[in-house]
Design a protein around this motif. Structure first.
Motif, mmCIF file in Angstrom:
data_model
loop_
_atom_site.group_PDB
_atom_site.id
_atom_site.type_symbol
_atom_site.label_atom_id
_atom_site.label_comp_id
_atom_site.label_asym_id
_atom_site.label_seq_id
_atom_site.Cartn_x
_atom_site.Cartn_y
_atom_site.Cartn_z
ATOM 1 N N GLU A 55 51.972 35.531 19.485
ATOM 2 C CA GLU A 55 52.886 36.649 19.301
ATOM 3 C C GLU A 55 53.133 37.374 20.621
ATOM 4 N N PRO A 56 54.364 37.846 20.852
ATOM 5 C CA PRO A 56 54.660 38.575 22.092
ATOM 6 C C PRO A 56 53.924 39.908 22.138
ATOM 7 N N ILE A 57 53.585 40.351 23.325
ATOM 8 C CA ILE A 57 52.888 41.623 23.529
ATOM 9 C C ILE A 57 53.898 42.655 24.024
ATOM 10 N N TYR A 58 54.098 43.697 23.253
ATOM 11 C CA TYR A 58 55.059 44.736 23.621
ATOM 12 C C TYR A 58 54.390 45.929 24.308
ATOM 13 N N TRP A 59 53.126 46.192 23.999
ATOM 14 C CA TRP A 59 52.419 47.345 24.564
ATOM 15 C C TRP A 59 51.450 46.897 25.652
ATOM 16 N N LYS A 60 51.381 47.667 26.717
ATOM 17 C CA LYS A 60 50.356 47.514 27.741
ATOM 18 C C LYS A 60 49.692 48.869 27.944
ATOM 19 N N ARG A 61 48.360 48.899 27.787
ATOM 20 C CA ARG A 61 47.627 50.156 27.906
ATOM 21 C C ARG A 61 46.489 49.987 28.895
ATOM 22 N N GLY A 62 46.124 51.066 29.558
ATOM 23 C CA GLY A 62 45.014 51.002 30.499
ATOM 24 C C GLY A 62 44.830 52.326 31.202
ATOM 25 N N GLY A 63 43.994 52.310 32.229
ATOM 26 C CA GLY A 63 43.749 53.538 32.967
ATOM 27 C C GLY A 63 42.670 53.373 34.008
ATOM 28 N N ASN A 64 42.284 54.511 34.579
ATOM 29 C CA ASN A 64 41.261 54.534 35.615
ATOM 30 C C ASN A 64 40.499 55.848 35.528
ATOM 31 N N PHE A 65 39.178 55.771 35.700
ATOM 32 C CA PHE A 65 38.332 56.962 35.771
ATOM 33 C C PHE A 65 37.577 56.929 37.083
ATOM 34 N N ASN A 66 37.548 58.062 37.786
ATOM 35 C CA ASN A 66 36.814 58.118 39.045
ATOM 36 C C ASN A 66 35.954 59.374 39.097
ATOM 37 N N LEU A 67 34.813 59.254 39.763
ATOM 38 C CA LEU A 67 33.854 60.355 39.876
ATOM 39 C C LEU A 67 33.158 60.261 41.217
ATOM 40 N N SER A 68 33.129 61.383 41.926
ATOM 41 C CA SER A 68 32.389 61.442 43.191
ATOM 42 C C SER A 68 31.549 62.708 43.220
ATOM 43 N N LEU A 69 30.340 62.600 43.766
ATOM 44 C CA LEU A 69 29.393 63.711 43.855
ATOM 45 C C LEU A 69 28.885 63.832 45.281
ATOM 46 N N GLN A 70 28.619 65.056 45.679
ATOM 47 C CA GLN A 70 28.005 65.296 46.988
ATOM 48 C C GLN A 70 27.032 66.461 46.860
ATOM 49 N N GLN A 71 25.820 66.283 47.375
ATOM 50 C CA GLN A 71 24.827 67.350 47.318
ATOM 51 C C GLN A 71 24.128 67.476 48.665
ATOM 52 N N VAL A 72 24.000 68.710 49.130
ATOM 53 C CA VAL A 72 23.247 69.022 50.345
ATOM 54 C C VAL A 72 22.189 70.047 49.971
ATOM 55 N N SER A 73 20.930 69.734 50.204
ATOM 56 C CA SER A 73 19.836 70.639 49.868
ATOM 57 C C SER A 73 19.068 70.972 51.144
ATOM 58 N N LEU A 74 18.992 72.262 51.469
ATOM 59 C CA LEU A 74 18.315 72.710 52.683
ATOM 60 C C LEU A 74 17.173 73.655 52.321
ATOM 61 N N SER A 75 16.055 73.505 53.022
ATOM 62 C CA SER A 75 14.917 74.399 52.840
ATOM 63 C C SER A 75 14.239 74.588 54.190
ATOM 64 N N ASN A 76 14.143 75.851 54.631
ATOM 65 C CA ASN A 76 13.559 76.159 55.941
ATOM 66 C C ASN A 76 14.227 75.344 57.052
ATOM 67 N N TRP A 77 15.539 75.289 57.005
ATOM 68 C CA TRP A 77 16.306 74.466 57.948
ATOM 69 C C TRP A 77 16.649 75.309 59.176
ATOM 70 N N ALA A 78 15.999 74.975 60.311
ATOM 71 C CA ALA A 78 16.123 75.803 61.514
ATOM 72 C C ALA A 78 17.539 75.836 62.066
ATOM 73 N N ALA A 79 18.299 74.772 61.847
ATOM 74 C CA ALA A 79 19.649 74.711 62.410
ATOM 75 C C ALA A 79 20.660 75.515 61.613
ATOM 76 N N GLY A 80 20.236 76.070 60.483
ATOM 77 C CA GLY A 80 21.144 76.884 59.683
ATOM 78 C C GLY A 80 21.953 76.053 58.708
ATOM 79 N N GLY A 81 22.741 76.733 57.895
ATOM 80 C CA GLY A 81 23.544 76.066 56.883
ATOM 81 C C GLY A 81 23.213 76.584 55.504
ATOM 82 N N ALA A 82 23.792 75.986 54.502
ATOM 83 C CA ALA A 82 23.573 76.417 53.122
ATOM 84 C C ALA A 82 23.588 75.199 52.215
ATOM 85 N N SER A 83 22.771 75.246 51.181
ATOM 86 C CA SER A 83 22.771 74.174 50.193
ATOM 87 C C SER A 83 24.099 74.196 49.436
ATOM 88 N N SER A 84 24.597 73.002 49.097
ATOM 89 C CA SER A 84 25.886 72.932 48.425
ATOM 90 C C SER A 84 25.927 71.728 47.489
#
Length: 330
Positions: free
Chosen positions: A53-82
């Motif tokens: 049988e012929p196919i009339y519908w085409k369905r699909g998609g994309n999911f994306n996820l990105s994470l970034q974490q910076v953790s600082l403790s007693n960091w002499a050079a300065g900065g902030a956890s994020s």
């Protein structure tokens, strides 16, 4: 000669004769086609073969996820956890039968960043909702008469962060919310659309009959006349001309580029064009890892952008995101 050897040869010979006879009988069998199904009459047996049988519908998609974490403790050079999170979902459902097409796309993007040590540590960095649906009837090989609905907004509240003179912490003011603003555009016109042999897609709709509606449902923003609405009104209607162009193709192996450009000019102010441009370049590392470069550019003369110094003014709004993370196609 060994009796067992002769017996084996006899069995092989008999099997060969049986196979040839069956193939010969099948080639001479009567066939009847009923409603797309083929019936093969072979003696008292029926062999059914069904056409795909012929196919009339085409369905699909994309999911994306990105994470970034910076953790600082007693960091002499300065900065902030994020911590930073960006996620996006794109789904589509396309229908094509004979001279009719119906293509629908939904794009959702959301991102936050959180930094310790500041007022309002969690702040929104990305928030887009884009829904586009197009129905068309084919007039020639590449020309369609099409109607398109384009709806755009954001999902949650958006703020401007600033620090008043002499203050030691940031303050914020609310700039937007869900459907504040929202933009709904309906257009009808001629659509040039083509798909190349390698799968590249291009579409462009020129519509002299376009209605555009700016929606501001939030009472405080509406009273302030935000996004060009008349103060106190919820909807600003406009009639004009639009050009909507989309493209989707491979730049090279594992690199794909999608873009859409929407231009609208009001009949009352021809030449003052509202511009919405979206671009996504996907660099696929493997089945699950993807780098995405997303760019959004907006210009609307009715939108005044707050400045760090001086009054709010018209300006080009630009957002650029580079994400490296999980990307799943379905």
């Amino acid at each position: 000669m060994n009796i067992k050897f002769v017996f084996v040869l006899f069995l092989l010979f008999a099997a060969k004769i049986s196979t040839v006879s069956a193939q010969d009988a099948l080639s001479k069998a009567d066939t009847v086609i009923i409603g797309g199904d083929t019936l093969i009459m072979l003696g008292d047996s029926l062999i059914f073969t069904t056409e795909e049988e012929p196919i009339y519908w085409k369905r699909g998609g994309n999911f994306n996820l990105s994470l970034q974490q910076v953790s600082l403790s007693n960091w002499a050079a300065g900065g902030a956890s994020s911590f930073a999170l960006n996620t996006g979902l794109q789904i589509f459902a396309n229908y094509k039968k004979e001279n009719i097409i119906w293509e629908t796309n939904l794009t959702l993007n959301y991102g936050i960043n959180r930094q310790t040590g500041r007022a309002y540590p969690t702040r929104k960095s990305n928030d887009n909702f884009i829904f586009i649906s197009k129905y068309g009837r084919q007039l020639s090989k590449t020309i369609y008469l099409s109607t398109q609905i384009d709806a755009r907004t954001q999902l949650i509240e958006g703020y401007r962060y600033y620090r008043e003179s002499g203050a030691d912490r940031d303050s914020r003011s609310r700039l937007s919310d869900f459907l504040s603003p929202g933009y709904v555009q309906s257009s009808t016109g001629l659509n040039y659309q083509t798909t190349s042999k390698n799968g590249a897609k291009f579409s462009s709709i020129l519509s002299p009959f376009t209605g555009r509606f700016t929606v501001v449902l939030d009472d405080s923003l509406s009273r302030a006349g935000a996004f060009g609405v008349v103060p106190g009104e919820k909807v600003k209607p406009e009639a004009g001309i639009s050009l909507n162009t989309t493209a989707d193709f491979k730049v090279m192996e594992n690199i794909n580029w999608k873009m859409d450009l929407n231009l609208f000019t009001n009949y009352e102010k021809l030449g003052n064009t509202v511009v919405n441009f979206n671009s996504v370049i996907s660099l696929k590392v493997n089945k699950y890892i993807t780098t995405r470069i997303a760019t959004i550019m907006i210009y609307d003369e009715s939108v005044y952008v707050p400045q760090d110094e001086g009054p709010a003014t018209r300006a080009i709004q630009l957002q650029n995101l580079i994400n490296f993370g999980i990307g799943l196609d379905f």
